[in-house]
Scaffold this motif. Structure first.
Motif, PDB file in Angstrom:
ATOM      1  N   ARG A  58       0.830  -1.210   0.000  1.00 12.88           N
ATOM      2  CA  ARG A  58       0.000   0.000   0.000  1.00 12.88           C
ATOM      3  C   ARG A  58       0.859   1.253   0.000  1.00 12.88           C
ATOM      4  NH1 ARG A  58      -2.840   3.047   3.916  1.00 12.88           N
ATOM      5  NH2 ARG A  58      -4.818   3.818   3.094  1.00 12.88           N
ATOM      6  N   SER A 108       2.399   3.881  -4.982  1.00 13.57           N
ATOM      7  CA  SER A 108       2.413   5.158  -5.707  1.00 13.57           C
ATOM      8  C   SER A 108       3.488   5.168  -6.793  1.00 13.57           C
ATOM      9  CB  SER A 108       2.604   6.330  -4.748  1.00 13.57           C
ATOM     10  OG  SER A 108       3.766   6.147  -3.977  1.00 13.57           O
ATOM     11  N   TRP A 143       2.346   2.946  -9.583  1.00 21.39           N
ATOM     12  CA  TRP A 143       1.228   3.603 -10.276  1.00 21.39           C
ATOM     13  C   TRP A 143       1.743   4.712 -11.195  1.00 21.39           C
ATOM     14  CZ3 TRP A 143      -0.709   8.637 -10.176  1.00 21.39           C
ATOM     15  CH2 TRP A 143      -1.942   8.819 -10.806  1.00 21.39           C
ATOM     16  N   ALA A 190       3.304   3.047 -14.186  1.00 14.88           N
ATOM     17  CA  ALA A 190       2.256   2.459 -15.030  1.00 14.88           C
ATOM     18  C   ALA A 190       1.452   3.553 -15.739  1.00 14.88           C
ATOM     19  CB  ALA A 190       1.334   1.582 -14.190  1.00 14.88           C
ATOM     20  N   THR A 191       1.223   4.665 -15.063  1.00 11.95           N
ATOM     21  CA  THR A 191       0.362   5.711 -15.620  1.00 11.95           C
ATOM     22  C   THR A 191       1.109   6.627 -16.575  1.00 11.95           C
ATOM     23  OG1 THR A 191      -1.022   5.708 -13.649  1.00 11.95           O
ATOM     24  CG2 THR A 191      -1.082   7.690 -15.007  1.00 11.95           C
ATOM     25  N   GLY A 221      -0.529   2.748 -18.959  1.00 13.18           N
ATOM     26  CA  GLY A 221      -1.143   1.425 -18.803  1.00 13.18           C
ATOM     27  C   GLY A 221      -2.662   1.452 -18.857  1.00 13.18           C
ATOM     28  N   VAL A 279      -5.696  -1.501 -18.226  1.00 13.03           N
ATOM     29  CA  VAL A 279      -6.066  -2.889 -17.930  1.00 13.03           C
ATOM     30  C   VAL A 279      -7.578  -3.009 -18.077  1.00 13.03           C
ATOM     31  CG1 VAL A 279      -5.975  -4.759 -16.250  1.00 13.03           C
ATOM     32  CG2 VAL A 279      -4.124  -3.082 -16.340  1.00 13.03           C
ATOM     33  N   GLU A 302     -14.133 -12.871  -7.795  1.00 15.28           N
ATOM     34  CA  GLU A 302     -14.044 -11.927  -6.672  1.00 15.28           C
ATOM     35  C   GLU A 302     -13.304 -12.509  -5.470  1.00 15.28           C
ATOM     36  OE1 GLU A 302     -14.701  -8.221  -5.299  1.00 15.28           O
ATOM     37  OE2 GLU A 302     -15.502  -8.927  -7.200  1.00 15.28           O
ATOM     38  N   VAL A 334      -0.221  -3.347 -10.280  1.00 12.92           N
ATOM     39  CA  VAL A 334      -0.868  -2.139  -9.754  1.00 12.92           C
ATOM     40  C   VAL A 334      -2.388  -2.284  -9.878  1.00 12.92           C
ATOM     41  CG1 VAL A 334      -1.235   0.333 -10.128  1.00 12.92           C
ATOM     42  CG2 VAL A 334       1.056  -0.598 -10.252  1.00 12.92           C
ATOM     43  N   ALA A 335      -2.821  -2.706 -11.065  1.00 15.98           N
ATOM     44  CA  ALA A 335      -4.264  -2.824 -11.310  1.00 15.98           C
ATOM     45  C   ALA A 335      -4.911  -3.823 -10.351  1.00 15.98           C
ATOM     46  CB  ALA A 335      -4.511  -3.240 -12.755  1.00 15.98           C
ATOM     47  N   THR A 359      -5.035  -2.394  -6.699  1.00 13.39           N
ATOM     48  CA  THR A 359      -5.998  -1.311  -6.478  1.00 13.39           C
ATOM     49  C   THR A 359      -7.434  -1.808  -6.668  1.00 13.39           C
ATOM     50  OG1 THR A 359      -5.761  -0.582  -8.766  1.00 13.39           O
ATOM     51  CG2 THR A 359      -4.423   0.550  -7.121  1.00 13.39           C
ATOM     52  N   PHE A 360      -7.625  -2.747  -7.585  1.00 16.48           N
ATOM     53  CA  PHE A 360      -8.987  -3.229  -7.863  1.00 16.48           C
ATOM     54  C   PHE A 360      -9.515  -4.078  -6.707  1.00 16.48           C
ATOM     55  CE2 PHE A 360     -12.346  -5.773  -9.718  1.00 16.48           C
ATOM     56  CZ  PHE A 360     -12.961  -4.893 -10.585  1.00 16.48           C
ATOM     57  N   GLU A 380      -5.451  -6.173   0.553  1.00 13.68           N
ATOM     58  CA  GLU A 380      -5.807  -7.208   1.527  1.00 13.68           C
ATOM     59  C   GLU A 380      -5.944  -8.576   0.857  1.00 13.68           C
ATOM     60  OE1 GLU A 380      -7.609  -4.440   1.020  1.00 13.68           O
ATOM     61  OE2 GLU A 380      -7.039  -3.232   2.758  1.00 13.68           O
TER      62      GLU A 380
END
Lengths: 157, 309
Positions: free
Chosen positions: B59, B63, B66, B69-70, B75, B77, B85, B109-110, B113-114, B118
């Protein structure tokens, strides 16, 4: 990082309140929302929780949020439970000319601190500012259409 | 919860030493030799301890990934919602971009964050990656040495596991084969999914092989230098990349060109449901790789220019 945007809506406050407190409307008017679902038993109101994600850059970011402030036809605020740290607020105020000023505030923080987090917050702000601007215009359009249709008497034959 | 890998390694070591942790190893020296300690260190890095994955660390460090990737890879996805799920799942991807593997950065990353940090998520990597200086950092992200046992251990804990069957071979395919799925006939992922009874979700990415000009796998050179026997290294790739210009081996990585990376998540495949109780591994391999090839060809057709996307 904090974002604030305002829009004046030509509709009574109660209509806007009904619109922004109905979870089913969010996928319709929030730009870039990729996931939105009620989490838990409460559909709306204080303590209601939602699982949300919004497309920012290369990822869908968000998490579980909870309504933490609820003043009918006035203020509604939420805070993150998991995921990206965030706090948001809708504030509705009546203007003297009968319109309603809608203020949207959104504060977020990227975990970890340091230079990458600082840059990431600012880069994300570019995308989020644009998304929220579009979202407020969507809200204005939807509620004004609804207000217009309610104000126009139905034609009976 | 399974026993931690470090604990297992320690117990095995004690068992070799007659159960006495203070007693020297088989070398017979008063102190473990430098070489012995080196091999112990390598061994400990290759043994999967699932507790090495640190959600809080992920976590706090997302950054940087990200941003890469950004901004660098732009990126994208698609269809993350196709990944079940909950529960264990084997994510099977094609692999590109030499040792930098931008597709992994973008997808990791995707995923995090998705589904949130956890959700347990492990990535299988070549031994050399885990023993490199970035190995301890990657272990915190959930990277474990690629082996059937490590993957099974993670799946048995209901984790999502990302595997690149083509691995070190596919990642260094020549640029003119950029839009080709090449698992080099490796079918271990199918046996793994069948053994663990988990669905497969194919993940197809495009753009990674545009981050440098890849010239050769260097498989003959690797065999000549016996790297395949010594380091499980089947290739000694040659590419043209910054800052080295001519880059042999890619051991120190390279500065990737900012190619747009697009990743497409495909529909999950329940192998037992689709292929029955006595499935034909070869048929599954052909089906999975050909459907991934169709998807890759579609993604490649969307691209107008190399690197730009």
């Amino acid at each position: 990082m904090r974002i604030e945007q305002k829009v004046n809506v030509n509709a009574p406050r109660h209509l806007i309140w009904e619109y922004v407190t109905e979870p089913a409307n969010y996928p319709v008017f929030i730009d870039g929302l990729t996931r939105w679902e009620v989490a838990g038993d409460r559909h709306t109101g204080l303590g209601a929780r939602y699982r949300m994600l919004i497309r920012v850059g290369a990822a869908d970011v968000g998490g579980l949020i909870e309504i933490v402030e609820w003043q009918p036809e006035g203020d509604m605020a939420w805070s993150s439970v998991t995921g990206v740290d965030q706090r948001g607020r809708w504030r509705l105020r009546e203007l003297p000319d009968g319109r309603t000023r809608v203020t949207f505030r959104f504060a977020y923080g990227v975990a970890g601190g340091g230079i990458p987090a600082l840059i990431a917050e600012r880069v994300a702000a570019i995308s989020l500012n644009r998304r929220f601007h579009v979202s407020l215009l969507n809200l204005k359009r939807a509620v004004e259409e609804q207000a217009g249709s309610e104000a126009t008497p139905a034609i009976s034959r | 919860m399974p026993e931690s890998g470090a604990a297992t390694a320690e117990r095995e070591r004690q068992s070799q030493n007659g159960g006495d942790p203070e007693r020297p190893g088989a070398g017979g020296f008063g102190r473990p030799s430098l070489l012995r300690r080196f091999f112990d260190e390598v061994q400990s890095r290759l043994t999967a301890d699932l507790d090495d994955r640190d959600p809080d660390f992920i976590r706090e460090n997302l950054s940087l990934s990200w941003l890469m990737a950004t901004i660098w890879f732009r990126g994208e996805v698609r269809n993350m919602e196709r990944i079940p799920e909950q529960g264990p799942v084997l994510l099977v991807g094609n692999h590109s971009g030499g040792n930098i593997t931008p597709d992994t950065i973008v997808f990791t990353v995707a995923f995090n964050t998705f589904f949130g940090v956890e959700r347990p998520f492990y990535q299988l990597a070549h031994n050399l990656v885990l023993t490199s200086p970035v190995g301890p950092y990657l272990r915190k992200f959930g990277t474990v040495a690629a082996s059937h046992d490590n993957a099974r251990k993670a799946l048995d804990c209901d984790a999502a596991v990302l595997v690149y069957p083509g691995g070190d071979w596919e990642v260094n395919r020549p640029t003119w084969e950029a839009n080709r799925i090449d698992f080099a006939g490796r079918k271990g992922f199918i046996k793994l999914a069948l053994d663990a009874g988990v669905p497969i979700v194919p993940i197809v990415s495009v753009g990674g092989q545009e981050t440098a000009v890849f010239l050769s796998h260097g498989d003959r050179l690797a065999r000549l230098l016996r790297l395949d026997k010594l380091l499980r290294l089947k290739t000694l790739p040659v590419n043209l990349s910054l800052p080295w210009i001519v880059n042999i081996g890619d051991f120190l990585g390279h500065l990737p060109l900012p190619a747009k990376i697009t990743v497409q998540v495909m529909e999950p495949i329940d192998l037992q449901e689709r292929y029955g109780q006595a499935p034909d591994i070869d048929r599954i391999y052909d089906d999975v790789t050909s459907s991934m090839q169709d998807q890759l060809s579609e993604l490649a057709a969307e691209r107008r220019l190399p690197v730009v996307g």
